[in-house]
Design a protein around this motif. Structure first.
Motif, PDB file in Angstrom:
ATOM      1  N   GLY A 169      72.543  70.356  98.607  1.00 44.31           N
ATOM      2  CA  GLY A 169      72.175  71.531  97.814  1.00 44.31           C
ATOM      3  C   GLY A 169      70.883  71.231  97.073  1.00 44.31           C
ATOM      4  O   GLY A 169      70.139  70.332  97.487  1.00 44.31           O
ATOM      5  N   GLY A 170      70.642  71.952  96.006  1.00 40.45           N
ATOM      6  CA  GLY A 170      69.397  71.683  95.262  1.00 40.45           C
ATOM      7  C   GLY A 170      69.141  72.649  94.130  1.00 40.45           C
ATOM      8  O   GLY A 170      67.993  72.906  93.771  1.00 40.45           O
ATOM      9  N   THR A 207      79.950  66.566  93.794  1.00 37.51           N
ATOM     10  CA  THR A 207      79.311  67.330  92.724  1.00 37.51           C
ATOM     11  C   THR A 207      79.206  66.517  91.434  1.00 37.51           C
ATOM     12  O   THR A 207      79.435  65.300  91.441  1.00 37.51           O
ATOM     13  N   ASP A 208      78.823  67.189  90.337  1.00 38.38           N
ATOM     14  CA  ASP A 208      78.564  66.464  89.084  1.00 38.38           C
ATOM     15  C   ASP A 208      79.781  66.390  88.168  1.00 38.38           C
ATOM     16  O   ASP A 208      79.685  65.938  87.038  1.00 38.38           O
ATOM     17  N   GLY A 228      86.070  66.827  89.737  1.00 34.56           N
ATOM     18  CA  GLY A 228      86.908  67.692  90.566  1.00 34.56           C
ATOM     19  C   GLY A 228      87.079  69.003  89.825  1.00 34.56           C
ATOM     20  O   GLY A 228      86.241  69.356  88.985  1.00 34.56           O
ATOM     21  N   GLY A 270      79.094  77.976  90.084  1.00 35.03           N
ATOM     22  CA  GLY A 270      78.887  77.245  91.334  1.00 35.03           C
ATOM     23  C   GLY A 270      80.167  76.698  91.940  1.00 35.03           C
ATOM     24  O   GLY A 270      80.188  76.302  93.109  1.00 35.03           O
TER      25      GLY A 270
HETATM   26  N1  LIG Z   1      87.229  74.878  86.959  1.00 34.19           N
HETATM   27  C1  LIG Z   1      86.104  74.161  87.105  1.00 34.19           C
HETATM   28  N2  LIG Z   1      86.185  72.808  87.234  1.00 34.19           N
HETATM   29  C2  LIG Z   1      85.078  72.058  87.361  1.00 34.19           C
HETATM   30  N3  LIG Z   1      83.811  72.589  87.384  1.00 34.19           N
HETATM   31  C3  LIG Z   1      83.674  73.929  87.271  1.00 34.19           C
HETATM   32  C4  LIG Z   1      84.808  74.775  87.139  1.00 34.19           C
HETATM   33  N4  LIG Z   1      84.363  76.062  87.050  1.00 34.19           N
HETATM   34  C5  LIG Z   1      83.032  76.011  87.116  1.00 34.19           C
HETATM   35  N5  LIG Z   1      82.585  74.742  87.255  1.00 34.19           N
HETATM   36  C6  LIG Z   1      81.185  74.361  87.333  1.00 34.19           C
HETATM   37  O1  LIG Z   1      80.825  74.095  88.690  1.00 34.19           O
HETATM   38  C7  LIG Z   1      79.758  73.145  88.637  1.00 34.19           C
HETATM   39  C8  LIG Z   1      79.516  72.565  90.014  1.00 34.19           C
HETATM   40  O2  LIG Z   1      78.879  73.519  90.838  1.00 34.19           O
HETATM   41  P1  LIG Z   1      77.287  73.576  90.942  1.00 34.19           P
HETATM   42  O3  LIG Z   1      76.933  74.659  91.902  1.00 34.19           O
HETATM   43  O4  LIG Z   1      76.657  73.626  89.595  1.00 34.19           O
HETATM   44  O5  LIG Z   1      76.918  72.123  91.521  1.00 34.19           O
HETATM   45  P2  LIG Z   1      76.708  71.642  93.013  1.00 34.19           P
HETATM   46  O6  LIG Z   1      77.228  72.644  93.969  1.00 34.19           O
HETATM   47  O7  LIG Z   1      77.258  70.265  93.074  1.00 34.19           O
HETATM   48  O8  LIG Z   1      75.130  71.556  93.132  1.00 34.19           O
HETATM   49  P3  LIG Z   1      74.140  72.520  93.968  1.00 34.19           P
HETATM   50  O9  LIG Z   1      74.611  73.935  93.721  1.00 34.19           O
HETATM   51  O10 LIG Z   1      72.802  72.260  93.390  1.00 34.19           O
HETATM   52  O11 LIG Z   1      74.266  72.091  95.379  1.00 34.19           O
HETATM   53  C9  LIG Z   1      80.220  72.169  87.596  1.00 34.19           C
HETATM   54  O12 LIG Z   1      79.178  71.393  87.052  1.00 34.19           O
HETATM   55  C10 LIG Z   1      80.866  73.101  86.542  1.00 34.19           C
HETATM   56  O13 LIG Z   1      79.924  73.455  85.562  1.00 34.19           O
END
Ligand SMILES: Nc1ncnc2c1ncn2[C@@H]1O[C@H](COP(=O)(O)OP(=O)(O)OP(=O)(O)O)[C@@H](O)[C@H]1O
Ligand SMILES: [Mg+2]
Length: 257
Positions: A39-40, A178-179, A182, A210
């Motif tokens: 992703g990014g 992801t960051d 879970g 996200g």
């Molecule tokens: N129930 C949840 N549990 C954990 N994270 C959640 C939840 N609901 C929303 N999030 C959010 O989802 C984020 C992860 O999705 P995000 O799209 O930001 O990252 P990614 O997909 O890893 O990166 P990218 O979109 O750049 O590829 C978390 O950092 C958190 O803020």
């Protein structure tokens, strides 16, 4: 040969730890072949900010104008992909970057041109290049940009792209890195979630932003019969050779897969 599709979130590429890479090594030592989709989000937002373009999302999907698409491709392909390939190489893994539109690898169609613009979903995957690289023990790192039948490049959500590639390449596992550790519900990390749980959590606003395209892609992957679909952190170990850390997505409540 067993295959693992690893979707690496843009949110975590800059914070991947040695423990994450040693989990990858453990998979390789157990004869798993790895394929990456990245992703990014943060890199794209940073660049759009420089161009004074405001990010706009519908259900977690980025509205993509022609101007946004130029930035998306420049950033994802020219920067984020290069960063991940380099990191894998530095950690002793052979990696090769591929723009999803190259060699018609990710074939996509518009989701809703009026609402989302140049955003696509994957219809088919041309596996040729990926399989050729796998035969040479090279990990393909795919940038989620698709190509339409009429030759337009379309922005594909990386989580959706990951599930589609996992399905088309008959992967056994699909990991969404992801960051966060879970899925958190009411402050607690959950180790298993069912399809029913996921729908409830989204309705209740406990899974947002996200995480929505991620869990939906995870469910799509499970439906296609993947053995293990998980959301894991890139900041720590996700596999110790036996045990997995993170949230496992299950198809139906109560059925352990
Ligand atoms: N129930 C949840 N549990 C954990 N994270 C959640 C939840 N609901 C929303 N999030 C959010 O989802 C984020 C992860 O999705 P995000 O799209 O930001 O990252 P990614 O997909 O890893 O990166 P990218 O979109 O750049 O590829 C978390 O950092 C958190 O803020
Ligand atoms: Mg995301």
């Amino acid at each position: 040969m067993r295959r693992v599709l690893i979707k690496c979130g843009g949110s975590v590429i800059d914070s991947l730890t040695p423990e994450f890479f040693s989990s990858l090594q453990k998979l390789i030592s157990q004869n798993y072949q790895l394929i990456f989709v990245h992703g990014g989000g943060p890199d794209i937002n940073e660049m759009l900010n420089l161009y004074h373009v405001k990010p706009e999302f519908h259900n977690g999907l980025r509205k993509t104008t022609e101007q946004t698409m130029k930035v998306v491709e420049m950033v994802l392909s020219g920067h984020t992909n290069r960063k991940l390939v380099h990191l894998l190489e530095v950690h002793g893994l052979n990696a090769f970057g591929l723009n999803g539109s190259d060699g018609k690898c990710l074939q996509a169609k518009y989701i809703n041109k009026e609402q989302l613009g140049l955003v696509g979903e994957i219809e088919a995957v041309n596996q040729e290049v990926i399989l050729m690289l796998l035969r040479e023990n090279i990990i393909t790192v795919i940038t989620p940009i698709g190509i339409s039948k009429t030759g337009e490049k379309l922005n594909v959500n990386a989580d959706h792209a990951a599930a589609a590639v996992a399905r088309e390449l008959n992967c056994h596992y699909c990991l969404f890195v992801t960051d966060v550790d879970g899925i958190y519900i009411d402050g607690n990390l959950v180790s298993n979630v069912s399809e029913e749980d996921i729908h409830t959590y989204i309705t209740e606003g406990k899974i947002t932003g996200g995480m929505i395209p991620k869990v939906k892609s995870a469910l799509a992957a499970i439906e296609k019969g993947l053995e293990r679909v998980m959301i894991v952190s890139g900041k720590k170990a996700f596999f110790d050779g036996r045990n997995w850390m993170g949230t496992k997505i299950q198809g139906k409540a109560g059925i352990l897969q």
